[in-house]
Scaffold this active site. Structure first.
Site, PDB file in Angstrom:
ATOM      1  N   HIS A  74       0.793  -1.231   0.000  1.00 48.18           N
ATOM      2  CA  HIS A  74       0.000   0.000   0.000  1.00 48.18           C
ATOM      3  C   HIS A  74       0.828   1.285   0.000  1.00 48.18           C
ATOM      4  O   HIS A  74       0.539   2.210  -0.744  1.00 48.18           O
ATOM      5  CB  HIS A  74      -0.921  -0.086   1.231  1.00 48.18           C
ATOM      6  N   GLU A 122      -6.446  -4.940   1.075  1.00 50.97           N
ATOM      7  CA  GLU A 122      -6.110  -3.620   0.553  1.00 50.97           C
ATOM      8  C   GLU A 122      -7.355  -2.896   0.059  1.00 50.97           C
ATOM      9  O   GLU A 122      -8.338  -3.531  -0.331  1.00 50.97           O
ATOM     10  CB  GLU A 122      -5.130  -3.746  -0.631  1.00 50.97           C
ATOM     11  N   GLU A 149      -4.047   5.074  -3.384  1.00 54.54           N
ATOM     12  CA  GLU A 149      -4.734   3.794  -3.304  1.00 54.54           C
ATOM     13  C   GLU A 149      -4.938   3.303  -4.737  1.00 54.54           C
ATOM     14  O   GLU A 149      -5.108   4.097  -5.660  1.00 54.54           O
ATOM     15  CB  GLU A 149      -6.073   3.935  -2.586  1.00 54.54           C
TER      16      GLU A 149
END
Length: 398
Positions: free
Chosen positions: A306, A335, A362
């Protein structure tokens, strides 16, 4: 495609309300989302501007002030009796006129309630009285809010380009007048490091875990088919910190058919308190080296790739490949997967937090598939839970 009409949203709300009454998963989150959609469908531009630039900023500032004067704690302690303006002004050290004006905005924004001159806490304000939420408020107001506020001037100045990963020249630095990275700044400002840790803890509080019923089918995908002759290790939590996730997994599926192994850096592992009752082994491992535990049933990572760029994320995932047993071992990534068509606010919030503070992002489903493919893996399925930003990506050897 045009936005949904108020009438259609109201129908969706009615349906979600029935699901909520039946305690169905995701119903609460659906009610919130549809309520926000209804407001957006009804608001005129002038109302939107007032809400966005007056009501919400004022609310943020008053809630932050409340952490300094223990307002929510006093209201919580008063319980059903409540407290009048004079009593609360005395307790908080404010003059009565100022307190009343600030408190009225909290009432208008449904944070607290009032009746016949007496103020009362709500489930929301009572929850906010907890120390982890008090610290989260301080981090979000003092650190994140100025970083977001720097977006217009910063991006205009840099030609509207994405900052480099791990930047020392981004919105955060522009807002706080520093030339070091966000993690370095946190280390140099210990109170805010604590506030940040509380924020991350609060961010996940109350949300379903990946191994909860209705999220990832643990029994079907992991427990069934476990073969101790291949490896006696059921799950390896790679980069798992102090073991919160793997401890939760162990408690939910005890007795376990195989071993649980937690891996992280030496300083993290050494910080874990001794506990003879824990169900996992704690070992040191560098995620940029080859995975030493071979042929486990599953290798789990929670927000590990991440914080890294794509090239490092590929290296991290590729280091698992030599350890995998083809057709048996699974790679599980917990995630955020940003939906490009119907993004949810919890996912876009975190994406913009990453942009503001670290130049990171993201990833979308396409991003994750690309990284895993380059690492020699393939996506088997992506499991999601209603209203939860994080998904569970299951992958295996390509």
């Amino acid at each position: 495609m045009s936005a949904a009409s108020p009438a259609s949203i109201i129908q969706e709300l009615a349906s979600a309300a029935k699901q909520y009454e039946n305690n169905e998963s995701g119903a609460r989150e659906a009610l919130i989302a549809q309520s926000r959609a209804l407001i957006a469908s009804l608001e005129v531009p002038s109302e939107f501007i007032q809400h966005t630039f007056w009501s919400q900023p004022a609310l943020s500032a008053i809630v932050r002030l409340a952490t300094d004067v223990n307002l929510f704690q006093y209201l919580k302690d008063a319980q059903e009796e409540g407290l009048n303006a004079e009593a609360l002004a005395s307790k908080t050290g404010m003059d009565v006129s100022l307190f009343a004006r600030l408190a009225r905005h909290l009432v208008a924004m449904n944070v607290i309630t009032s009746r016949n001159g007496v103020f009362y806490g709500t489930a929301l304000s009572n929850g906010l009285a907890a120390e982890n939420y008090q610290q989260s408020i301080r981090f979000c107001h003092d650190v994140s809010r100025p970083s977001f506020g720097a977006f217009p001037s910063f991006f205009k100045g840099n030609g509207y380009k994405t900052p480099a990963l791990g930047t020392t020249d981004g919105p955060f630095q522009s807002a706080h007048k520093v030339d070091i990275s966000f993690p370095q700044w946190l280390v140099g400002n210990p109170p805010y490091l604590q506030y940040f840790n509380s924020y991350m803890s609060a961010y996940r509080a109350g949300k379903p875990n990946w191994c909860d019923n209705g999220f990832y089918p643990v029994a079907d995908r992991l427990l069934n088919g476990f073969d101790a002759s291949v490896s006696d290790v059921l799950l390896v939590d790679v980069g798992g910190g102090r073991g919160h996730d793997i401890a939760t997994f162990g408690s939910q599926f005890s007795p376990l058919p195989g071993r649980l192994v937690l891996q992280d850096r030496e300083q993290v592992i050494n910080s874990i308190p001794a506990d003879e009752s824990r169900q996992f082994e704690a070992t040191t491992h560098d995620i940029f080296t080859t995975q030493p535990v071979k042929h486990a049933r599953a290798y789990y990572m929670h927000s590990v790739p991440h914080g890294f760029g794509d090239e490092d994320a590929v290296k991290i995932m590729a280091n698992l490949v030599p350890a995998l047993a083809k057709g048996y071992s699974r790679v599980l990534l917990n995630e955020i997967v940003v939906d490009e068509e119907r993004p949810v606010m919890s996912a876009t919030n975190m994406d913009l937090i990453m942009l503001a503070h670290m130049g990171a992002k993201e990833r979308t489903e396409a991003d994750w598939r690309s990284i895993l493919t380059r690492a020699g893996l393939k996506v088997v399925n992506i499991y999601s839970y209603p209203g939860v930003a994080e998904s569970l990506i299951e992958a295996e050897l390509a």
